[in-house]
Design a protein around this motif. Sequence first.
Motif, mmCIF file in Angstrom:
data_model
loop_
_atom_site.group_PDB
_atom_site.id
_atom_site.type_symbol
_atom_site.label_atom_id
_atom_site.label_comp_id
_atom_site.label_asym_id
_atom_site.label_seq_id
_atom_site.Cartn_x
_atom_site.Cartn_y
_atom_site.Cartn_z
ATOM 1 N N TYR A 110 2.057 -7.555 -2.326
ATOM 2 C CA TYR A 110 1.403 -8.761 -2.841
ATOM 3 C C TYR A 110 1.850 -9.095 -4.269
ATOM 4 C CZ TYR A 110 -1.443 -8.239 1.321
ATOM 5 O OH TYR A 110 -1.848 -8.132 2.628
ATOM 6 N N ARG A 133 -6.697 -6.072 4.840
ATOM 7 C CA ARG A 133 -7.760 -6.902 4.256
ATOM 8 C C ARG A 133 -7.135 -8.063 3.483
ATOM 9 N NH1 ARG A 133 -12.063 -3.736 5.541
ATOM 10 N NH2 ARG A 133 -11.348 -1.585 5.518
ATOM 11 N N GLY A 134 -6.082 -7.744 2.750
ATOM 12 C CA GLY A 134 -5.349 -8.795 2.032
ATOM 13 C C GLY A 134 -4.748 -9.793 3.009
ATOM 14 N N GLY A 153 -1.422 -0.477 5.453
ATOM 15 C CA GLY A 153 -2.631 0.140 5.980
ATOM 16 C C GLY A 153 -3.827 -0.793 5.921
ATOM 17 N N ASP A 154 -5.025 -0.244 5.968
ATOM 18 C CA ASP A 154 -6.217 -1.088 6.088
ATOM 19 C C ASP A 154 -6.424 -1.980 4.863
ATOM 20 O OD1 ASP A 154 -6.895 1.205 4.618
ATOM 21 O OD2 ASP A 154 -9.013 1.044 5.155
ATOM 22 N N GLY A 155 -6.093 -1.483 3.666
ATOM 23 C CA GLY A 155 -6.218 -2.323 2.466
ATOM 24 C C GLY A 155 -5.300 -3.531 2.568
ATOM 25 N N SER A 156 -4.077 -3.290 2.966
ATOM 26 C CA SER A 156 -3.107 -4.380 3.114
ATOM 27 C C SER A 156 -3.575 -5.367 4.179
ATOM 28 C CB SER A 156 -1.734 -3.812 3.507
ATOM 29 O OG SER A 156 -1.319 -2.883 2.538
ATOM 30 N N ARG A 161 0.569 -1.690 -5.534
ATOM 31 C CA ARG A 161 -0.858 -1.960 -5.372
ATOM 32 C C ARG A 161 -1.238 -3.033 -6.393
ATOM 33 N NH1 ARG A 161 -1.073 3.730 -3.420
ATOM 34 N NH2 ARG A 161 -1.831 3.478 -1.293
ATOM 35 N N LEU A 162 -1.930 -4.046 -5.933
ATOM 36 C CA LEU A 162 -2.307 -5.165 -6.804
ATOM 37 C C LEU A 162 -3.801 -5.455 -6.586
ATOM 38 C CD1 LEU A 162 -1.224 -7.456 -8.728
ATOM 39 C CD2 LEU A 162 -1.007 -8.870 -6.678
ATOM 40 N N GLY A 194 0.831 -1.215 0.000
ATOM 41 C CA GLY A 194 0.000 0.000 0.000
ATOM 42 C C GLY A 194 0.856 1.252 0.000
ATOM 43 N N GLY A 195 0.340 2.309 0.598
ATOM 44 C CA GLY A 195 1.100 3.565 0.650
ATOM 45 C C GLY A 195 2.321 3.396 1.539
ATOM 46 N N ALA A 215 -7.280 -8.744 -4.482
ATOM 47 C CA ALA A 215 -8.597 -8.744 -3.838
ATOM 48 C C ALA A 215 -9.625 -9.451 -4.721
ATOM 49 C CB ALA A 215 -9.035 -7.312 -3.569
HETATM 50 P P1 ADP Z 1 -3.092 0.529 2.243
HETATM 51 O O1 ADP Z 1 -2.627 -0.785 2.762
HETATM 52 O O2 ADP Z 1 -2.077 1.603 2.433
HETATM 53 O O3 ADP Z 1 -4.480 0.878 2.772
HETATM 54 P P2 ADP Z 1 -4.286 -0.164 -0.352
HETATM 55 O O4 ADP Z 1 -5.679 0.087 0.076
HETATM 56 O O5 ADP Z 1 -3.874 0.337 -1.691
HETATM 57 O O6 ADP Z 1 -3.190 0.425 0.652
HETATM 58 O O7 ADP Z 1 -4.050 -1.737 -0.320
HETATM 59 C C1 ADP Z 1 -2.795 -2.293 -0.664
HETATM 60 C C2 ADP Z 1 -3.014 -3.606 -1.360
HETATM 61 O O8 ADP Z 1 -3.696 -4.508 -0.472
HETATM 62 C C3 ADP Z 1 -3.905 -3.561 -2.599
HETATM 63 O O9 ADP Z 1 -3.211 -3.186 -3.766
HETATM 64 C C4 ADP Z 1 -4.370 -5.003 -2.690
HETATM 65 O O10 ADP Z 1 -3.363 -5.803 -3.260
HETATM 66 C C5 ADP Z 1 -4.543 -5.373 -1.218
HETATM 67 N N1 ADP Z 1 -5.929 -5.185 -0.821
HETATM 68 C C6 ADP Z 1 -6.577 -4.007 -0.639
HETATM 69 N N2 ADP Z 1 -7.881 -4.203 -0.320
HETATM 70 C C7 ADP Z 1 -8.066 -5.540 -0.310
HETATM 71 C C8 ADP Z 1 -9.190 -6.404 -0.052
HETATM 72 N N3 ADP Z 1 -10.407 -5.921 0.223
HETATM 73 N N4 ADP Z 1 -8.992 -7.729 -0.150
HETATM 74 C C9 ADP Z 1 -7.776 -8.237 -0.433
HETATM 75 N N5 ADP Z 1 -6.684 -7.496 -0.686
HETATM 76 C C10 ADP Z 1 -6.814 -6.172 -0.627
#
Ligand code: ADP
Length: 341
Positions: free
Chosen positions: A44, A111-112, A106-109, A75-76, A13-14, A80
Amino acid sequence: MADKQKIAILTSGGDAPGMNAAVRAVVRTALYFDMEVYGVQEGYLGLKEDNIHRLTAGDVGDIIHRGGTMLGTARLPEFASDPMVRRQCYENLRAHGIDGLVVCGGDGSYRGANLVYKESGIKVVGLPGTIDNDLAYTDFTIGFDTAVNTCVDNINKLRDTMASHGRVSVVDVMGRGCGDIAVHSGIAAGAEAILIPEIKKTDNQWLDYLVSKLRTAFARGKKYGIIVMAEGVYATPKMHHFTADYIASWLNANSETIGHRVDARGCVIGHVQRGGSPTATDRILAARMGEEAVSLLREDKGGLCVGIVKNRIIAVEIEKALSMKRRVDKHLIELADILAR
Ligand code: ADP
């Protein structure tokens, strides 16, 4: 003799200052406990492309003071959306014999990370690497303190020129959903007013508020002013026009309501907030959290993320952490208001 435990770390992520310090802490703690440790390049994406390499103590030397992340980040979105992509990631990890993964992001990472844990059984521990401080389960995230200090440094410089010319600066700082950077840097920089997305006001209500704050400041003899706003204030469609430049122009055009000549300028601090050498606070936070992540993996625990609450390192289920709603610190906002009178 039992096989060595193998773990990996990725940053995702960021980017945030202090991610390197976290990588170093994880690698050195793991080696101390005689584990094998691997670095995954570019989050990822590196898992998918098998860009996974063994790390030694020397590999993480000379990085503690550097911003960014030596592992890179990416970012991938397919991670997701596409189960086949994730399956490939799990196969690559297993092919290296890795059964523990630290995800710093962060929160997106997160979730992954939670998906990896649920779907593959690989033990995953999250480290909060984000400047925004927008994860509710922890008082602080790695990178936040550095970002605040960068904002304060910049506002200090602006203050010098604002004071010389008797101007008002409207300073835009990062934070789309969370105004913590604005609140903390606004208090530390002695701002007249702080605008954050958690306080729901219309554009006119914010302008009334600014008029009253500037009136008070000028009435007690102040010659210049600092207003700090989080970018999240104008993130919603209805508020898109409400940028630092817009506010500055409006103040200039409405000097008479403030009762003083106003020469206001907008200033967007921008991406410099993400960079720079991490502060000692962020480095120490990264060290403490990195150590905890490895300890959890040693105990065969996963699905957890590390945080800090009242200066104690804690671990919370990632799922629970993601469901928690961040509450704005009302007292800090009141304090900012009191100190600006
Ligand atoms: P951050 O972690 O800073 O919030 P992002 O939201 O861009 O950054 O998320 C980073 C990466 O985490 C994404 O590019 C994707 O590979 C993965 N990711 C984000 N959201 C999800 C999700 N809902 N399910 C699975 N993987 C996710």
